[in-house]
Motif scaffolding. Structure first.
Motif, PDB file in Angstrom:
ATOM      1  N   MET A   1       0.007  21.201  11.955  1.00  0.00           N
ATOM      2  CA  MET A   1       0.060  19.935  12.686  1.00  0.00           C
ATOM      3  C   MET A   1       0.843  20.123  13.986  1.00  0.00           C
ATOM      4  SD  MET A   1      -1.402  17.346  11.162  1.00  0.00           S
ATOM      5  CE  MET A   1      -2.380  17.347   9.699  1.00  0.00           C
ATOM      6  N   GLY A   2       0.455  19.372  14.975  1.00  0.00           N
ATOM      7  CA  GLY A   2       1.086  19.493  16.278  1.00  0.00           C
ATOM      8  C   GLY A   2       2.322  18.629  16.410  1.00  0.00           C
ATOM      9  N   ASN A   3       2.629  18.310  17.650  1.00  0.00           N
ATOM     10  CA  ASN A   3       3.840  17.547  17.941  1.00  0.00           C
ATOM     11  C   ASN A   3       3.544  16.073  18.172  1.00  0.00           C
ATOM     12  OD1 ASN A   3       2.552  17.810  20.383  1.00  0.00           O
ATOM     13  ND2 ASN A   3       4.398  18.313  21.531  1.00  0.00           N
ATOM     14  N   LYS A   4       2.490  15.591  17.543  1.00  0.00           N
ATOM     15  CA  LYS A   4       2.162  14.166  17.651  1.00  0.00           C
ATOM     16  C   LYS A   4       2.069  13.576  16.252  1.00  0.00           C
ATOM     17  CE  LYS A   4      -2.817  15.091  18.107  1.00  0.00           C
ATOM     18  NZ  LYS A   4      -3.991  14.890  18.958  1.00  0.00           N
ATOM     19  N   ALA A   5       2.335  12.271  16.187  1.00  0.00           N
ATOM     20  CA  ALA A   5       2.314  11.606  14.875  1.00  0.00           C
ATOM     21  C   ALA A   5       1.861  10.165  15.006  1.00  0.00           C
ATOM     22  CB  ALA A   5       3.702  11.654  14.232  1.00  0.00           C
ATOM     23  N   VAL A   6       1.328   9.689  13.902  1.00  0.00           N
ATOM     24  CA  VAL A   6       1.058   8.268  13.713  1.00  0.00           C
ATOM     25  C   VAL A   6       2.211   7.756  12.856  1.00  0.00           C
ATOM     26  CG1 VAL A   6      -0.424   6.655  12.480  1.00  0.00           C
ATOM     27  CG2 VAL A   6      -1.444   8.392  13.941  1.00  0.00           C
ATOM     28  N   PHE A   7       2.895   6.740  13.345  1.00  0.00           N
ATOM     29  CA  PHE A   7       3.967   6.084  12.606  1.00  0.00           C
ATOM     30  C   PHE A   7       3.389   4.795  12.027  1.00  0.00           C
ATOM     31  CE2 PHE A   7       6.327   9.054  15.002  1.00  0.00           C
ATOM     32  CZ  PHE A   7       7.636   9.110  14.525  1.00  0.00           C
ATOM     33  N   LEU A   8       3.548   4.629  10.727  1.00  0.00           N
ATOM     34  CA  LEU A   8       3.030   3.444  10.047  1.00  0.00           C
ATOM     35  C   LEU A   8       4.179   2.621   9.487  1.00  0.00           C
ATOM     36  CD1 LEU A   8       0.295   5.178   7.836  1.00  0.00           C
ATOM     37  CD2 LEU A   8      -0.049   4.105  10.069  1.00  0.00           C
ATOM     38  N   ASP A   9       4.175   1.330   9.780  1.00  0.00           N
ATOM     39  CA  ASP A   9       5.043   0.428   9.038  1.00  0.00           C
ATOM     40  C   ASP A   9       4.494   0.415   7.613  1.00  0.00           C
ATOM     41  OD1 ASP A   9       6.941  -1.696   8.536  1.00  0.00           O
ATOM     42  OD2 ASP A   9       5.244  -3.079   8.615  1.00  0.00           O
ATOM     43  N   ARG A  10       5.314   0.095   6.631  1.00  0.00           N
ATOM     44  CA  ARG A  10       4.819   0.131   5.249  1.00  0.00           C
ATOM     45  C   ARG A  10       4.225  -1.216   4.835  1.00  0.00           C
ATOM     46  NH1 ARG A  10       8.321   0.614  -0.195  1.00  0.00           N
ATOM     47  NH2 ARG A  10       8.052  -1.620  -0.004  1.00  0.00           N
ATOM     48  N   ASP A  11       5.082  -2.201   4.575  1.00  0.00           N
ATOM     49  CA  ASP A  11       4.615  -3.486   4.050  1.00  0.00           C
ATOM     50  C   ASP A  11       3.766  -4.214   5.082  1.00  0.00           C
ATOM     51  OD1 ASP A  11       6.080  -3.028   1.668  1.00  0.00           O
ATOM     52  OD2 ASP A  11       7.888  -3.780   2.626  1.00  0.00           O
ATOM     53  N   GLY A  12       2.506  -4.480   4.729  1.00  0.00           N
ATOM     54  CA  GLY A  12       1.587  -5.154   5.644  1.00  0.00           C
ATOM     55  C   GLY A  12       0.656  -4.203   6.367  1.00  0.00           C
ATOM     56  N   VAL A  13       0.951  -2.895   6.323  1.00  0.00           N
ATOM     57  CA  VAL A  13       0.092  -1.900   6.973  1.00  0.00           C
ATOM     58  C   VAL A  13      -0.445  -0.923   5.921  1.00  0.00           C
ATOM     59  CG1 VAL A  13      -0.035  -0.061   8.707  1.00  0.00           C
ATOM     60  CG2 VAL A  13       1.317  -2.118   9.172  1.00  0.00           C
ATOM     61  N   VAL A  14       0.459  -0.331   5.151  1.00  0.00           N
ATOM     62  CA  VAL A  14       0.075   0.600   4.080  1.00  0.00           C
ATOM     63  C   VAL A  14      -0.256  -0.173   2.811  1.00  0.00           C
ATOM     64  CG1 VAL A  14       0.926   2.453   2.566  1.00  0.00           C
ATOM     65  CG2 VAL A  14       1.424   2.518   5.025  1.00  0.00           C
ATOM     66  N   ASN A  15       0.564  -1.162   2.492  1.00  0.00           N
ATOM     67  CA  ASN A  15       0.390  -1.951   1.268  1.00  0.00           C
ATOM     68  C   ASN A  15       0.451  -3.442   1.580  1.00  0.00           C
ATOM     69  OD1 ASN A  15       3.383  -1.144   1.586  1.00  0.00           O
ATOM     70  ND2 ASN A  15       3.485  -2.929   0.234  1.00  0.00           N
ATOM     71  N   VAL A  16      -0.101  -4.217   0.664  1.00  0.00           N
ATOM     72  CA  VAL A  16      -0.061  -5.671   0.792  1.00  0.00           C
ATOM     73  C   VAL A  16       1.401  -6.107   0.738  1.00  0.00           C
ATOM     74  CG1 VAL A  16      -0.775  -7.862  -0.246  1.00  0.00           C
ATOM     75  CG2 VAL A  16      -2.335  -5.898  -0.259  1.00  0.00           C
ATOM     76  N   ASP A  17       1.789  -6.954   1.687  1.00  0.00           N
ATOM     77  CA  ASP A  17       3.175  -7.411   1.773  1.00  0.00           C
ATOM     78  C   ASP A  17       3.394  -8.577   0.814  1.00  0.00           C
ATOM     79  OD1 ASP A  17       5.733  -8.122   2.430  1.00  0.00           O
ATOM     80  OD2 ASP A  17       5.375  -8.270   4.580  1.00  0.00           O
ATOM     81  N   HIS A  18       3.874  -8.243  -0.396  1.00  0.00           N
ATOM     82  CA  HIS A  18       4.177  -9.268  -1.398  1.00  0.00           C
ATOM     83  C   HIS A  18       5.650  -9.677  -1.327  1.00  0.00           C
ATOM     84  CE1 HIS A  18       0.282  -9.022  -3.283  1.00  0.00           C
ATOM     85  NE2 HIS A  18       0.417  -7.740  -3.578  1.00  0.00           N
ATOM     86  N   ALA A  19       6.338  -9.276  -0.268  1.00  0.00           N
ATOM     87  CA  ALA A  19       7.763  -9.576  -0.054  1.00  0.00           C
ATOM     88  C   ALA A  19       8.649  -8.788  -1.016  1.00  0.00           C
ATOM     89  CB  ALA A  19       8.065 -11.064  -0.154  1.00  0.00           C
ATOM     90  N   TYR A  20       9.446  -7.924  -0.453  1.00  0.00           N
ATOM     91  CA  TYR A  20      10.428  -7.123  -1.194  1.00  0.00           C
ATOM     92  C   TYR A  20       9.790  -6.318  -2.332  1.00  0.00           C
ATOM     93  CZ  TYR A  20      13.368 -10.301   1.433  1.00  0.00           C
ATOM     94  OH  TYR A  20      13.931 -11.029   2.444  1.00  0.00           O
ATOM     95  N   VAL A  21       8.744  -5.584  -1.983  1.00  0.00           N
ATOM     96  CA  VAL A  21       8.056  -4.758  -2.970  1.00  0.00           C
ATOM     97  C   VAL A  21       8.904  -3.524  -3.279  1.00  0.00           C
ATOM     98  CG1 VAL A  21       6.007  -3.354  -3.429  1.00  0.00           C
ATOM     99  CG2 VAL A  21       5.772  -5.536  -2.218  1.00  0.00           C
ATOM    100  N   TYR A  22       9.251  -3.354  -4.554  1.00  0.00           N
ATOM    101  CA  TYR A  22      10.003  -2.161  -4.937  1.00  0.00           C
ATOM    102  C   TYR A  22       9.556  -1.604  -6.289  1.00  0.00           C
ATOM    103  CZ  TYR A  22      12.796  -5.094  -8.075  1.00  0.00           C
ATOM    104  OH  TYR A  22      13.193  -5.951  -9.079  1.00  0.00           O
ATOM    105  N   LYS A  23       8.608  -2.249  -6.942  1.00  0.00           N
ATOM    106  CA  LYS A  23       8.105  -1.776  -8.235  1.00  0.00           C
ATOM    107  C   LYS A  23       6.684  -1.245  -8.057  1.00  0.00           C
ATOM    108  CE  LYS A  23      10.522  -5.296 -10.939  1.00  0.00           C
ATOM    109  NZ  LYS A  23      10.324  -6.535 -11.678  1.00  0.00           N
ATOM    110  N   ILE A  24       6.403  -0.135  -8.732  1.00  0.00           N
ATOM    111  CA  ILE A  24       5.069   0.475  -8.642  1.00  0.00           C
ATOM    112  C   ILE A  24       3.989  -0.538  -8.999  1.00  0.00           C
ATOM    113  CG2 ILE A  24       3.552   2.212  -9.696  1.00  0.00           C
ATOM    114  CD1 ILE A  24       6.117   4.016  -9.888  1.00  0.00           C
ATOM    115  N   GLU A  25       4.226  -1.335 -10.031  1.00  0.00           N
ATOM    116  CA  GLU A  25       3.182  -2.279 -10.467  1.00  0.00           C
ATOM    117  C   GLU A  25       2.917  -3.382  -9.444  1.00  0.00           C
ATOM    118  OE1 GLU A  25       6.957  -3.322 -12.956  1.00  0.00           O
ATOM    119  OE2 GLU A  25       5.959  -1.514 -12.248  1.00  0.00           O
ATOM    120  N   ASP A  26       3.810  -3.578  -8.487  1.00  0.00           N
ATOM    121  CA  ASP A  26       3.613  -4.590  -7.441  1.00  0.00           C
ATOM    122  C   ASP A  26       3.064  -3.990  -6.145  1.00  0.00           C
ATOM    123  OD1 ASP A  26       4.652  -6.481  -9.176  1.00  0.00           O
ATOM    124  OD2 ASP A  26       6.689  -6.280  -8.390  1.00  0.00           O
ATOM    125  N   PHE A  27       2.909  -2.671  -6.109  1.00  0.00           N
ATOM    126  CA  PHE A  27       2.483  -1.980  -4.886  1.00  0.00           C
ATOM    127  C   PHE A  27       0.965  -1.900  -4.862  1.00  0.00           C
ATOM    128  CE2 PHE A  27       1.866   1.368  -1.820  1.00  0.00           C
ATOM    129  CZ  PHE A  27       2.948   1.273  -0.972  1.00  0.00           C
TER     130      PHE A  27
END
Length: 185
Positions: A1-27
């Motif tokens: 990989m080179g010297n460039k990257a895609v930065f992703l926010d997590r909640d709302g971009v990677v996973n559904v933002d259910h507010a304060y997600v910290y359990k696997i079953e809620d992810f």
């Protein structure tokens, strides 16, 4: 990989933002996230996740809870042949944090601390990096870090006109990557 990257926010971009997600079953992964990340990798981008986690600072869950979920999430990506270079998180909150977590830090977006740390640790060129977020604070952090491009996705929060104006592009979700993303980004 080179010297460039895609930065992703997590909640709302990677996973559904259910507010304060910290359990696997809620992810719950957002549709298209794996396909999009495969496309980013194929175009030579590293993948970095940067996430405000004030739920830690508020005492809703612990850093250990976050670490367990993060290890599981990274493994899910790995099973889809996607390498997550690094996950950065900010556990602080300037007013609602408890004990040492109540601080006005440099890592909580919209400040660019997590992004700058990623650039330094992964030897990235900020002018070749792209931020995907679902809030204005993600766009402001990317601007402050000198990123090449800022893309707001609508899969998380409701967005104001002001927030929309901070982005270079607006996508419905990462599901759009196959039609909108190429090596020219």
């Amino acid at each position: 990989m080179g010297n460039k990257a895609v930065f992703l926010d997590r909640d709302g971009v990677v996973n559904v933002d259910h507010a304060y997600v910290y359990k696997i079953e809620d992810f719950e992964f957002i549709d298209g996230v794996f396909e999009a990340c495969k496309q980013f990798q194929a175009c030579g981008y590293q993948i970095v996740i940067v996430t405000n986690q004030s739920g830690i600072g508020r005492g809703y869950y612990t850093e250990q809870d976050f670490d367990l979920l993060t290890k599981w999430m990274v493994e899910q990506f790995k099973q889809h042949e996607i390498e997550i270079s690094k996950v950065y998180f900010c556990p602080h909150h300037p007013t609602k944090g408890i004990a040492d977590y109540q601080q006005d830090c440099d890592c909580r977006k919209p400040k660019p601390g997590m992004l700058l740390q990623g650039i330094k640790e992964l030897s990235l060129d900020a002018r070749e990096c792209i931020m995907f977020g679902d809030k204005g604070s993600d766009m402001l952090a990317a601007t402050a870090a000198g990123f090449k491009k800022k893309i707001l996705v609508k899969s998380g929060q409701s967005l104001t006109d002001e927030e929309l104006s901070l982005a270079d592009e607006v996508w419905n979700s990462l599901d759009c990557a196959s039609e909108k993303f190429s090596e020219n980004n």
